[in-house]
Scaffold this motif. Structure first.
Motif, mmCIF file in Angstrom:
data_model
loop_
_atom_site.group_PDB
_atom_site.id
_atom_site.type_symbol
_atom_site.label_atom_id
_atom_site.label_comp_id
_atom_site.label_asym_id
_atom_site.label_seq_id
_atom_site.Cartn_x
_atom_site.Cartn_y
_atom_site.Cartn_z
ATOM 1 N N UNK A 210 29.930 42.746 29.738
ATOM 2 C CA UNK A 210 30.994 41.535 30.013
ATOM 3 C C UNK A 210 32.348 42.243 29.562
ATOM 4 N N UNK A 211 32.463 43.195 28.714
ATOM 5 C CA UNK A 211 33.550 43.774 28.106
ATOM 6 C C UNK A 211 33.991 44.806 29.105
ATOM 7 N N UNK A 212 33.180 45.407 30.034
ATOM 8 C CA UNK A 212 33.492 46.394 30.948
ATOM 9 C C UNK A 212 34.014 45.514 32.434
ATOM 10 N N UNK A 213 33.770 44.435 32.264
ATOM 11 C CA UNK A 213 34.081 43.663 33.546
ATOM 12 C C UNK A 213 35.288 43.331 33.642
ATOM 13 N N UNK A 214 36.078 43.341 34.911
ATOM 14 C CA UNK A 214 37.586 42.990 35.176
ATOM 15 C C UNK A 214 37.199 41.890 36.226
ATOM 16 N N UNK A 215 37.726 40.732 35.487
ATOM 17 C CA UNK A 215 37.819 39.273 36.216
ATOM 18 C C UNK A 215 39.228 38.549 35.899
ATOM 19 N N UNK A 216 40.185 38.673 36.617
ATOM 20 C CA UNK A 216 41.576 38.126 36.309
ATOM 21 C C UNK A 216 42.210 37.483 37.304
ATOM 22 N N UNK A 217 41.116 36.413 37.814
ATOM 23 C CA UNK A 217 41.723 35.592 39.121
ATOM 24 C C UNK A 217 42.139 34.330 38.448
ATOM 25 N N UNK A 218 43.308 34.010 38.341
ATOM 26 C CA UNK A 218 43.846 32.862 37.746
ATOM 27 C C UNK A 218 44.260 31.635 38.716
#
Ligand SMILES: NC(=O)c1ccc[n+]([C@@H]2O[C@H](COP(=O)([O-])OP(=O)(O)OC[C@H]3O[C@@H](n4cnc5c(N)ncnc54)[C@H](OP(=O)(O)O)[C@@H]3O)[C@@H](O)[C@H]2O)c1
Length: 230
Positions: A210-218
């Motif tokens: 989860x820390x390695x994940x990139x999810x920045x869709x706001x």
């Protein structure tokens, strides 16, 4: 013990509940109901800000919740435009008057004790978290569910299914296991209840994933400075 009863002790000695209710985008005329529902469910920590336009409703909810003021931890934030000491004092007094509350953090000292940061699965500012920890500053994770788009992420959904929980529960648990206060926003009492059911342990391997994940869709709110950094 329910997460709603768990606290961290701040450097000044105050107890801050580990789970709080976020109220951004809860309209002022809906905020009192949301706060009363949350307090009824067991929340003891409510987060607002001048910029949310709902301090009045949040304050009303706190005052009419049926729980003594000293048992509730209430955070607000002065507007970003306020840049000097005198303006800050006037602004804080304005918030207290709007909320109808006698105090915010009692015995607060002029040293930083908490810092709200954008922290969620998909955005983990590791260096900043470590810096705050080294300074004795407790981090409050804002937008712990990444403002919601992450709920549709198939990888995160698959991990949540393995634990038999929902994506919001996995995301909230992630921020708690990082050692932060988690501030999920909802005006929906069912979601408030579900968000407090996070009594499970994410493995070290899944924490790393989860820390390695990139999810920045706001979504439509991506341009807000709290997400864009501008
Ligand atoms: N200091 C700062 O600069 C700053 C910046 C941003 C936010 N914050 C604070 O952090 C809080 C949380 O951040 P946020 O509001 O951006 O977003 P968030 O808590 O990451 O996500 C909120 C979204 O998740 C949904 N949700 C919550 N629980 C759910 C559940 N159990 N099932 C399904 N959907 C669920 C909410 O919908 P429903 O309402 O329909 O449940 C809402 O759409 C804010 O409200 C505010 O108090 C602080």
């Amino acid at each position: 013990m329910s997460i709603l009863e768990e606290t961290y002790t701040l450097t000044g000695g105050a107890e801050i509940p580990r789970l709080g209710l976020g109220t951004w985008f809860i309209d002022d005329d809906k905020a009192a109901d949301a706060v009363r529902a949350a307090v009824e469910i067991g929340y003891r920590h409510i987060d607002t800000a001048q910029a949310y336009g709902n301090e009045s409703g949040v304050g009303e909810g706190v005052r009419t919740s049926g729980v003594a003021r000293e048992e509730l931890f209430v955070s607000t934030k002065i507007a970003a435009e306020v840049k000097d000491y005198d303006a800050a004092v006037a602004s804080i007094q304005g918030s207290l008057a709007t909320m109808g509350l006698g105090y915010l953090l009692e015995h607060a000292e002029m040293v930083p004790q908490v810092n709200q940061l954008l922290v969620h699965a998909g955005n983990t500012p590791r260096e900043l978290l470590e810096f705050c920890e080294a300074q004795g500053i407790r981090v409050q994770a804002y937008s712990p569910i990444a403002h919601s788009a992450i709920i549709e992420n198939p990888d995160v959904q698959a991990m949540a299914e393995r634990y038999g929980v929902t994506v919001p529960q996995l995301c909230i648990r992630y921020t708690l296991q990082l050692g932060t206060v988690s501030l999920p926003k909802t005006a929906n009492p069912e979601h408030m209840r579900a968000n407090a059911q996070v009594d499970f342990e994410i493995t070290a391997e899944d924490m790393a994933a989860l820390e390695g994940l990139e999810a920045r869709d706001y979504g439509e709110h991506a341009a807000f400075p709290v997400f864009s950094g501008e």
